[in-house]
Design a protein around this motif. Structure first.
Motif, PDB file in Angstrom:
ATOM      1  N   ASP A 270      -8.214 -10.908  -0.815  1.00  0.00           N
ATOM      2  CA  ASP A 270      -8.733 -11.773  -2.122  1.00  0.00           C
ATOM      3  C   ASP A 270      -8.495 -10.861  -3.279  1.00  0.00           C
ATOM      4  O   ASP A 270      -8.126  -9.470  -3.299  1.00  0.00           O
ATOM      5  N   ASP A 271      -8.736 -11.355  -4.547  1.00  0.00           N
ATOM      6  CA  ASP A 271      -8.616 -10.749  -5.740  1.00  0.00           C
ATOM      7  C   ASP A 271      -9.391  -9.307  -5.568  1.00  0.00           C
ATOM      8  O   ASP A 271      -8.947  -8.110  -6.089  1.00  0.00           O
ATOM      9  N   LYS A 272     -10.574  -9.221  -5.117  1.00  0.00           N
ATOM     10  CA  LYS A 272     -11.350  -8.059  -4.900  1.00  0.00           C
ATOM     11  C   LYS A 272     -11.027  -7.086  -4.216  1.00  0.00           C
ATOM     12  O   LYS A 272     -10.660  -5.873  -4.512  1.00  0.00           O
ATOM     13  N   ASP A 273     -10.296  -7.527  -2.941  1.00  0.00           N
ATOM     14  CA  ASP A 273      -9.857  -6.621  -1.867  1.00  0.00           C
ATOM     15  C   ASP A 273      -8.554  -6.054  -2.679  1.00  0.00           C
ATOM     16  O   ASP A 273      -8.107  -4.771  -2.441  1.00  0.00           O
ATOM     17  N   PHE A 274      -7.941  -6.829  -3.420  1.00  0.00           N
ATOM     18  CA  PHE A 274      -6.426  -6.503  -4.023  1.00  0.00           C
ATOM     19  C   PHE A 274      -6.491  -5.522  -4.873  1.00  0.00           C
ATOM     20  O   PHE A 274      -5.953  -4.408  -4.902  1.00  0.00           O
ATOM     21  N   ARG A 275      -7.686  -5.498  -5.775  1.00  0.00           N
ATOM     22  CA  ARG A 275      -7.986  -4.628  -6.693  1.00  0.00           C
ATOM     23  C   ARG A 275      -8.338  -3.309  -6.213  1.00  0.00           C
ATOM     24  O   ARG A 275      -7.821  -2.047  -6.539  1.00  0.00           O
ATOM     25  N   THR A 276      -8.852  -3.265  -5.021  1.00  0.00           N
ATOM     26  CA  THR A 276      -9.425  -2.027  -4.238  1.00  0.00           C
ATOM     27  C   THR A 276      -8.180  -1.392  -3.493  1.00  0.00           C
ATOM     28  O   THR A 276      -8.129  -0.206  -3.682  1.00  0.00           O
ATOM     29  N   TYR A 277      -7.428  -2.012  -2.925  1.00  0.00           N
ATOM     30  CA  TYR A 277      -6.267  -1.472  -1.807  1.00  0.00           C
ATOM     31  C   TYR A 277      -5.069  -1.671  -2.540  1.00  0.00           C
ATOM     32  O   TYR A 277      -3.968  -1.435  -1.736  1.00  0.00           O
ATOM     33  N   LYS A 278      -4.684  -1.999  -3.566  1.00  0.00           N
ATOM     34  CA  LYS A 278      -3.292  -2.239  -4.457  1.00  0.00           C
ATOM     35  C   LYS A 278      -2.790  -0.766  -4.584  1.00  0.00           C
ATOM     36  O   LYS A 278      -3.408   0.192  -5.121  1.00  0.00           O
ATOM     37  N   LEU A 279      -1.629  -0.717  -4.288  1.00  0.00           N
ATOM     38  CA  LEU A 279      -1.066   0.765  -4.580  1.00  0.00           C
ATOM     39  C   LEU A 279      -0.316   0.882  -5.711  1.00  0.00           C
ATOM     40  O   LEU A 279       0.198  -0.175  -6.377  1.00  0.00           O
ATOM     41  N   GLU A 280      -0.387   2.152  -6.360  1.00  0.00           N
ATOM     42  CA  GLU A 280       0.213   2.366  -7.522  1.00  0.00           C
ATOM     43  C   GLU A 280       1.114   3.490  -7.281  1.00  0.00           C
ATOM     44  O   GLU A 280       1.289   4.142  -6.351  1.00  0.00           O
ATOM     45  N   HIS A 281       2.189   3.387  -8.306  1.00  0.00           N
ATOM     46  CA  HIS A 281       3.500   4.481  -8.257  1.00  0.00           C
ATOM     47  C   HIS A 281       2.627   5.940  -8.153  1.00  0.00           C
ATOM     48  O   HIS A 281       1.884   6.109  -9.006  1.00  0.00           O
ATOM     49  N   GLY A 282       3.005   6.846  -7.591  1.00  0.00           N
ATOM     50  CA  GLY A 282       2.612   7.964  -7.506  1.00  0.00           C
ATOM     51  C   GLY A 282       1.387   8.268  -6.529  1.00  0.00           C
ATOM     52  O   GLY A 282       1.038   9.346  -6.246  1.00  0.00           O
ATOM     53  N   ASP A 283       0.984   7.131  -5.838  1.00  0.00           N
ATOM     54  CA  ASP A 283      -0.034   7.449  -4.764  1.00  0.00           C
ATOM     55  C   ASP A 283       0.570   8.082  -3.387  1.00  0.00           C
ATOM     56  O   ASP A 283       1.523   7.886  -2.966  1.00  0.00           O
ATOM     57  N   ILE A 284      -0.273   8.767  -2.876  1.00  0.00           N
ATOM     58  CA  ILE A 284       0.374   9.425  -1.564  1.00  0.00           C
ATOM     59  C   ILE A 284      -0.384   9.066  -0.628  1.00  0.00           C
ATOM     60  O   ILE A 284      -1.604   8.834  -0.350  1.00  0.00           O
ATOM     61  N   LEU A 285       0.214   8.438   0.405  1.00  0.00           N
ATOM     62  CA  LEU A 285      -0.121   7.769   1.740  1.00  0.00           C
ATOM     63  C   LEU A 285       0.227   8.930   3.064  1.00  0.00           C
ATOM     64  O   LEU A 285       1.211   9.407   2.852  1.00  0.00           O
ATOM     65  N   LEU A 286      -0.920   9.140   3.663  1.00  0.00           N
ATOM     66  CA  LEU A 286      -0.966   9.861   4.681  1.00  0.00           C
ATOM     67  C   LEU A 286      -1.489   9.168   6.140  1.00  0.00           C
ATOM     68  O   LEU A 286      -2.140   8.394   5.855  1.00  0.00           O
ATOM     69  N   ASN A 287      -0.674   9.511   7.277  1.00  0.00           N
ATOM     70  CA  ASN A 287      -0.862   8.759   8.510  1.00  0.00           C
ATOM     71  C   ASN A 287      -2.361   9.562   8.790  1.00  0.00           C
ATOM     72  O   ASN A 287      -2.469  10.787   9.098  1.00  0.00           O
ATOM     73  N   GLU A 288      -3.460   8.457   9.091  1.00  0.00           N
ATOM     74  CA  GLU A 288      -4.708   8.855   9.497  1.00  0.00           C
ATOM     75  C   GLU A 288      -4.773   9.063  11.083  1.00  0.00           C
ATOM     76  O   GLU A 288      -5.174   9.904  11.518  1.00  0.00           O
ATOM     77  N   GLY A 289      -3.812   8.209  11.683  1.00  0.00           N
ATOM     78  CA  GLY A 289      -3.916   8.408  13.385  1.00  0.00           C
ATOM     79  C   GLY A 289      -2.491   8.589  13.378  1.00  0.00           C
ATOM     80  O   GLY A 289      -1.789   7.680  13.208  1.00  0.00           O
ATOM     81  N   GLN A 290      -2.038   9.585  14.290  1.00  0.00           N
ATOM     82  CA  GLN A 290      -0.792   9.890  14.583  1.00  0.00           C
ATOM     83  C   GLN A 290      -0.770  10.962  15.890  1.00  0.00           C
ATOM     84  O   GLN A 290      -1.816  11.406  16.248  1.00  0.00           O
ATOM     85  N   SER A 291       0.548  11.000  16.423  1.00  0.00           N
ATOM     86  CA  SER A 291       0.636  12.162  17.579  1.00  0.00           C
ATOM     87  C   SER A 291       0.153  13.488  16.734  1.00  0.00           C
ATOM     88  O   SER A 291       0.547  13.759  15.407  1.00  0.00           O
ATOM     89  N   PRO A 292      -0.365  14.346  17.621  1.00  0.00           N
ATOM     90  CA  PRO A 292      -0.961  15.685  16.777  1.00  0.00           C
ATOM     91  C   PRO A 292       0.099  16.294  15.852  1.00  0.00           C
ATOM     92  O   PRO A 292      -0.351  16.758  14.715  1.00  0.00           O
ATOM     93  N   HIS A 293       1.283  16.611  16.218  1.00  0.00           N
ATOM     94  CA  HIS A 293       1.948  17.138  15.445  1.00  0.00           C
ATOM     95  C   HIS A 293       2.643  16.673  14.242  1.00  0.00           C
ATOM     96  O   HIS A 293       3.133  16.994  13.255  1.00  0.00           O
ATOM     97  N   LEU A 294       2.389  15.092  13.903  1.00  0.00           N
ATOM     98  CA  LEU A 294       2.533  14.403  12.946  1.00  0.00           C
ATOM     99  C   LEU A 294       1.422  14.011  12.299  1.00  0.00           C
ATOM    100  O   LEU A 294       1.652  13.267  11.210  1.00  0.00           O
ATOM    101  N   LEU A 295       0.269  14.276  12.413  1.00  0.00           N
ATOM    102  CA  LEU A 295      -0.896  13.930  11.940  1.00  0.00           C
ATOM    103  C   LEU A 295      -0.914  14.533  10.396  1.00  0.00           C
ATOM    104  O   LEU A 295      -0.550  15.479   9.926  1.00  0.00           O
ATOM    105  N   GLY A 296      -1.283  13.370   9.392  1.00  0.00           N
ATOM    106  CA  GLY A 296      -1.170  13.437   8.094  1.00  0.00           C
ATOM    107  C   GLY A 296       0.205  13.390   7.452  1.00  0.00           C
ATOM    108  O   GLY A 296       0.416  13.872   6.431  1.00  0.00           O
ATOM    109  N   ARG A 297       1.002  12.881   8.172  1.00  0.00           N
ATOM    110  CA  ARG A 297       2.507  12.696   7.641  1.00  0.00           C
ATOM    111  C   ARG A 297       2.364  11.912   6.293  1.00  0.00           C
ATOM    112  O   ARG A 297       1.898  10.882   6.463  1.00  0.00           O
ATOM    113  N   PRO A 298       2.903  12.649   5.193  1.00  0.00           N
ATOM    114  CA  PRO A 298       2.710  12.038   3.883  1.00  0.00           C
ATOM    115  C   PRO A 298       4.003  11.570   3.207  1.00  0.00           C
ATOM    116  O   PRO A 298       4.963  11.976   3.345  1.00  0.00           O
TER     117      PRO A 298
END
Length: 532
Positions: A270-298
């Motif tokens: 919804d509009d509220k969640d969209f404002r909170t979770y919308k991605l913008e250019h330059g945002d860094i996304l990291l894997n929160e859950g992953q195989s140990p050697h790939l944890l935090g893959r950005p």
């Protein structure tokens, strides 16, 4: 070329079934040591010798295929056949072995075809392509039919030329495989190079000369003090349909410095969640859950998907005013490769979780903005070199992939080694084996052996089956009846002598080649007599 214009002089066309014994059986005592070869032990390259486990013959004689050292093994089931799994067992205990029922076991007829030449034929592109087309069975369990194998047309060179071809292939393909092994080290070296560049970038060594050799005076603090970090929204069935369906990214979309948009899903924001979770250019996304050697893959989001959001399998870091997104990305990539993220993660079963709190509490050092810009410039220049190396590696690997098929095709066109007019034609080999088979057809059939008892005087042996024709008809009962085409008579009246094994033939051929080179008399291929 011969009269047909399709084969070199001295060559003949035959079938695989004419030059091999398919799936033979071994008869040995149960306590005899033998070698066991599974499908995983069978290689895909010309020089791959199958590894084996030593086992008592009694443990493997039933329920498995039988073979001996020098036989040619060929996988018949998908995808092993398509991958070219084949090989020649060597140095088996007592020369015998057993293995997967998904093997074709091809025992070359002595003095007819060299095992390595048969192996080379099984690894040609045409044979593998035709075999794949002719496979039968259900999906995932397709197999090459036996009839396809034994009826496959095979260009057969003279035996001496077979030896020369096998020797040449052995030399050339060894060089190809050695070159490939060296080439396959390149990706690891490039990866190490990139990691070294990242380490130098975030430690200040990369710009030490730019600073005039002085130690850096960077600001160190928790990651959370340099930007805003949040977890994405959790998935739920209630968001699977409705108004405001929007695309979102999850851990399956985020690779190292790369966003994969081939499998982007949607759910309600919804509009509220969209404002909170919308991605913008330059945002860094990291894997929160992953195989140990790939944890935090950005990876950095660069507007790959319009109006995209993200789930709680990812952490979003949005840079503050004192850090550039690109420098933050380099720092996070270094933390992934150096094990910093892995050391902070909480491991459950085989999945590690970074956790938002642990992530934002990690320390990082941040240089002034002008030095960040210089670091980004230098890293990009060095990574461009690595990209070019990878491109050259891929091009070289493609060339290597073409070399082996090209050499094998050339071998079976008769272009790999020169022909020798003095070589006995392959057609003679085939005629000889046909004669042998015709003669063997008159022998005692396999079955229970009669008891060896000495006949008493005046006794005549009992006969079974149809009685022989009367001598009155002009038939000499002492002469055995022959089946098939009689062997060609030789001018000197001598019978055709045979070598006892392929090994003997190879040895004699090598001796003949050496004596020819030395200008001495030649050793006959098929007898021990010396010809001038």
């Amino acid at each position: 070329m011969n009269s047909e214009g399709s084969l070199p002089d001295g060559w003949a066309e035959t079938t695989v079934g004419q030059v091999i014994e398919l799936n033979p059986k071994n008869e040995e005592a149960d306590d005899t040591r033998s070698g066991f070869i599974s499908m995983s032990n069978l290689g895909t390259r010309f020089h791959d010798v199958p590894q084996f486990e030593e086992r008592p013959w009694g443990d493997v004689k039933k329920g498995y295929t039988h073979f001996k050292s020098g036989d040619v093994l060929l996988a018949k089931i998908t995808p092993c056949f398509e991958n070219g799994k084949s090989g020649i067992p060597a140095d088996l205990p007592n020369g015998i072995g057993a293995g997967s029922t998904e093997f074709f076991v091809c025992r070359p007829h002595a003095m007819t075809i060299h095992p390595q030449l048969l192996l080379a034929f099984f690894q040609t592109e045409r044979f593998l392509r035709d075999g794949e087309v002719n496979m039968s069975g259900s999906v995932g369990h397709k197999r090459v039919p036996k009839d396809f194998l034994i009826e496959q047309r095979l260009p057969l060179p003279p035996l001496p030329e077979q030896i020369r071809i096998a020797d040449k292939l052995d030399t050339l393909l060894a060089r190809v495989e050695a070159g490939r092994e060296r080439l396959e080290r390149v990706p690891k070296l490039v990866k190490q190079f990139r990691q070294a560049v990242l380490s130098a970038a975030v430690s200040g060594e990369l710009t030490r000369e730019w600073r005039g050799g002085a130690d850096h005076k960077w600001v160190t603090g928790p990651i959370g003090s340099f930007g805003a970090a949040i977890l994405g929204r959790q998935r739920s069935p209630k968001y699977h349909e409705g108004a405001n369906m929007r695309p979102y990214l999850r851990v399956q979309n985020v690779f190292e410095d790369f966003i994969d948009i081939n499998d982007v899903m949607e759910m309600v924001f919804d509009d509220k969640d969209f404002r909170t979770y919308k991605l913008e250019h330059g945002d860094i996304l990291l894997n929160e859950g992953q195989s140990p050697h790939l944890l935090g893959r950005p990876a950095m989001f660069r507007n790959e998907v319009k109006d995209a959001c993200f789930t709680n399998t990812l952490i979003r870091f949005r840079s503050g005013p004192n850090i550039t997104p690109q420098f933050a990305l380099y720092t996070f990539r270094h933390y992934m490769h150096s094990g910093v993220f892995r050391g902070e993660g909480a491991i459950t079963t085989n999945i590690a979780h970074l956790g938002l709190g642990r992530f934002t509490s990690l320390q990082m050092s941040v240089p002034p903005l002008d030095e960040q810009a210089e670091i980004v410039h230098r890293v990009e220049a060095l990574f461009a070199i690595a990209d070019r190396l990878e491109a050259r590696y891929q091009a070289a690997l493609t060339s290597f992939d073409r070399l082996t098929p090209a050499l094998l095709a050339k071998a079976f066109r008769g272009e790999l080694v020169p022909q020798d007019p003095s070589d006995e034609p392959a057609s003679v080999l085939l005629e000889r084996i046909q004669t042998q088979r015709a003669q063997e057809g008159t022998g005692v059939k396999k079955g229970r052996k009669p008891k060896a008892t000495a006949p008493t005087e005046g006794d005549s042996p009992k006969r079974r089956g149809r009685p022989p024709k009367a001598e009155a008809e002009g038939v000499d009962a002492s002469e055995p009846k022959r089946r098939g085409r009689p062997p060609k008579a030789r001018a000197d009246g001598a019978s055709v002598p045979q070598a006892s094994s392929m090994e003997d033939a190879i040895r004699l051929l090598q001796e003949r080649g050496q004596q020819r080179a030395e200008g001495t008399r030649q050793v006959s291929l098929f007898s021990e007599e010396v010809t001038s």
